[in-house]
Design an enzyme around this catalytic site. Structure first.
Site, PDB file in Angstrom:
ATOM      1  N   GLN A 166       0.827  -1.207   0.000  1.00 38.23           N
ATOM      2  CA  GLN A 166       0.000   0.000   0.000  1.00 38.23           C
ATOM      3  C   GLN A 166       0.864   1.260   0.000  1.00 38.23           C
ATOM      4  O   GLN A 166       0.523   2.254  -0.635  1.00 38.23           O
ATOM      5  CB  GLN A 166      -0.947  -0.022   1.206  1.00 38.23           C
ATOM      6  CG  GLN A 166      -2.144   0.913   1.078  1.00 38.23           C
ATOM      7  CD  GLN A 166      -3.117   0.499  -0.028  1.00 38.23           C
ATOM      8  OE1 GLN A 166      -3.161  -0.649  -0.430  1.00 38.23           O
ATOM      9  NE2 GLN A 166      -3.874   1.456  -0.537  1.00 38.23           N
ATOM     10  N   ALA A 209      -6.175   4.341  -0.713  1.00 37.40           N
ATOM     11  CA  ALA A 209      -6.094   4.549   0.734  1.00 37.40           C
ATOM     12  C   ALA A 209      -4.660   4.807   1.163  1.00 37.40           C
ATOM     13  O   ALA A 209      -3.720   4.233   0.616  1.00 37.40           O
ATOM     14  CB  ALA A 209      -6.633   3.334   1.452  1.00 37.40           C
ATOM     15  N   HIS A 238      -8.090  -3.484   2.265  1.00 42.57           N
ATOM     16  CA  HIS A 238      -7.369  -4.582   1.614  1.00 42.57           C
ATOM     17  C   HIS A 238      -6.286  -5.146   2.535  1.00 42.57           C
ATOM     18  O   HIS A 238      -5.911  -6.300   2.427  1.00 42.57           O
ATOM     19  CB  HIS A 238      -6.760  -4.117   0.285  1.00 42.57           C
ATOM     20  CG  HIS A 238      -7.786  -3.974  -0.799  1.00 42.57           C
ATOM     21  ND1 HIS A 238      -8.211  -5.041  -1.561  1.00 42.57           N
ATOM     22  CD2 HIS A 238      -8.496  -2.907  -1.232  1.00 42.57           C
ATOM     23  CE1 HIS A 238      -9.125  -4.629  -2.437  1.00 42.57           C
ATOM     24  NE2 HIS A 238      -9.316  -3.333  -2.257  1.00 42.57           N
ATOM     25  N   GLU A 288     -17.793   2.219  -5.562  1.00 44.92           N
ATOM     26  CA  GLU A 288     -16.907   1.162  -6.064  1.00 44.92           C
ATOM     27  C   GLU A 288     -17.687  -0.149  -6.108  1.00 44.92           C
ATOM     28  O   GLU A 288     -17.663  -0.923  -5.145  1.00 44.92           O
ATOM     29  CB  GLU A 288     -15.673   1.002  -5.147  1.00 44.92           C
ATOM     30  CG  GLU A 288     -14.717   2.186  -5.177  1.00 44.92           C
ATOM     31  CD  GLU A 288     -13.365   1.869  -4.527  1.00 44.92           C
ATOM     32  OE1 GLU A 288     -13.173   0.728  -4.064  1.00 44.92           O
ATOM     33  OE2 GLU A 288     -12.518   2.778  -4.484  1.00 44.92           O
ATOM     34  N   HIS A 315     -15.686  -3.431  -5.114  1.00 44.26           N
ATOM     35  CA  HIS A 315     -15.003  -3.641  -3.832  1.00 44.26           C
ATOM     36  C   HIS A 315     -15.986  -4.237  -2.809  1.00 44.26           C
ATOM     37  O   HIS A 315     -16.898  -3.560  -2.355  1.00 44.26           O
ATOM     38  CB  HIS A 315     -14.431  -2.314  -3.318  1.00 44.26           C
ATOM     39  CG  HIS A 315     -13.730  -2.407  -1.994  1.00 44.26           C
ATOM     40  ND1 HIS A 315     -12.360  -2.302  -1.853  1.00 44.26           N
ATOM     41  CD2 HIS A 315     -14.212  -2.617  -0.732  1.00 44.26           C
ATOM     42  CE1 HIS A 315     -12.026  -2.424  -0.569  1.00 44.26           C
ATOM     43  NE2 HIS A 315     -13.132  -2.611   0.134  1.00 44.26           N
TER      44      HIS A 315
HETATM   45 ZN   LIG Z   1     -10.867  -2.390  -3.270  1.00 48.41          ZN
END
Ligand SMILES: [Zn+2]
Length: 253
Positions: A134, A155, A162, A216, A219
């Site tokens: 990330q 993020a 995640h 989203e 997601h």
């Molecule tokens: Zn996602």
């Protein structure tokens, strides 16, 4: 011979009679023991069972919202994981080189099987991402598009779902991690049925001011079937609203 038969018959009749006598006089509630639904009066058959206990109110404190290992953990732009470098210990493969925590992976498998039965093929596109991953994803975004755009699309490390191993981006119906997925039959099926396997569309349409993320449709977040079903039944779309948490539209610093 005939006489023997008659005596035999009388004896049998007496025994049966005695049996009934004993049965009825010893039974405290014979009608309950010899219950036949078909012989029950119609008005009794249709009487609602008033003694049925009311369903228990949903226990919103069953699991932690703060523990990163809890299936109810709420991570958003104002609730980073504690610690930020958290890594789950039970990651397993969900195909396509992606991983999720074991419980979520099992549920995802069932979700995909259920989709298949309905005629849709869903694919694992992006599951677990480590803190380190990330960091590079976010830094790359900042470098390419600037921090404002990066914050709106990706993020900051330590705040991504995640990283919990409970979220995954899926695709199908000819669309990947793209807006068009929400308009495909597969995407619509997912939005309507994910809850049955413990998943929610974590960033629904029209909730950006609460979740901090634009819509989203790809997601999905595993929260367990009990919570997902409760949210579905009470028509609450976001974890922030369900648990009365402050809206997390943007980073505060
Ligand atoms: Zn996602």
């Amino acid at each position: 011979m005939r006489k023997k038969y008659i005596i035999g018959s009388i004896l049998v009749a007496l025994m049966v009679g005695a049996g009934y006598f004993i049965f009825f006089f010893n039974s405290k509630a014979p009608e309950a023991q010899v219950y036949h639904p078909s012989t029950k009066p119609a008005e009794q058959q249709n009487t609602p069972n008033v003694s049925t206990p009311k369903p228990k109110t949903f226990n919103k404190k069953l699991y932690s919202l703060d523990d990163p290992a809890s299936i109810w953990v709420v991570a958003n732009k104002t609730r980073p994981l504690q610690p930020k470098s958290y890594a789950p210990s039970d990651l397993v493969s969900v195909g396509n080189g992606q991983r999720m925590r074991a419980e979520a992976a099992t549920a995802l498998k069932q979700l995909f099987a259920s989709a298949k039965t309905a005629g849709y093929t869903l694919k694992s596109l992006s599951g677990y991402r480590s803190y380190g991953t990330q960091v590079s994803v976010y830094n790359n975004e900042v470098k390419t598009y600037g921090q404002a755009v990066a914050d709106s699309e990706s993020a900051r490390p330590g705040t991504s779902e995640h990283q919990t191993g409970l979220a995954i981006d899926v695709g199908g119906g000819g669309c990947g991690i793209e807006d068009c997925f929400g308009n495909t039959a597969a995407g619509k099926w997912l939005a309507n049925n994910a809850y049955q396997h413990g998943f929610i569309i974590r960033y629904p349409q029209g909730k950006t001011s609460i979740t901090g993320y634009r819509y989203e449709p790809w997601h999905i977040r595993y929260i367990g079937a009990a919570l997902a079903t409760e949210m579905h039944n009470t028509n609450v779309q976001t974890l922030e609203e369900f648990f009365n948490l402050p809206a997390a539209p943007s980073y505060t610093n």
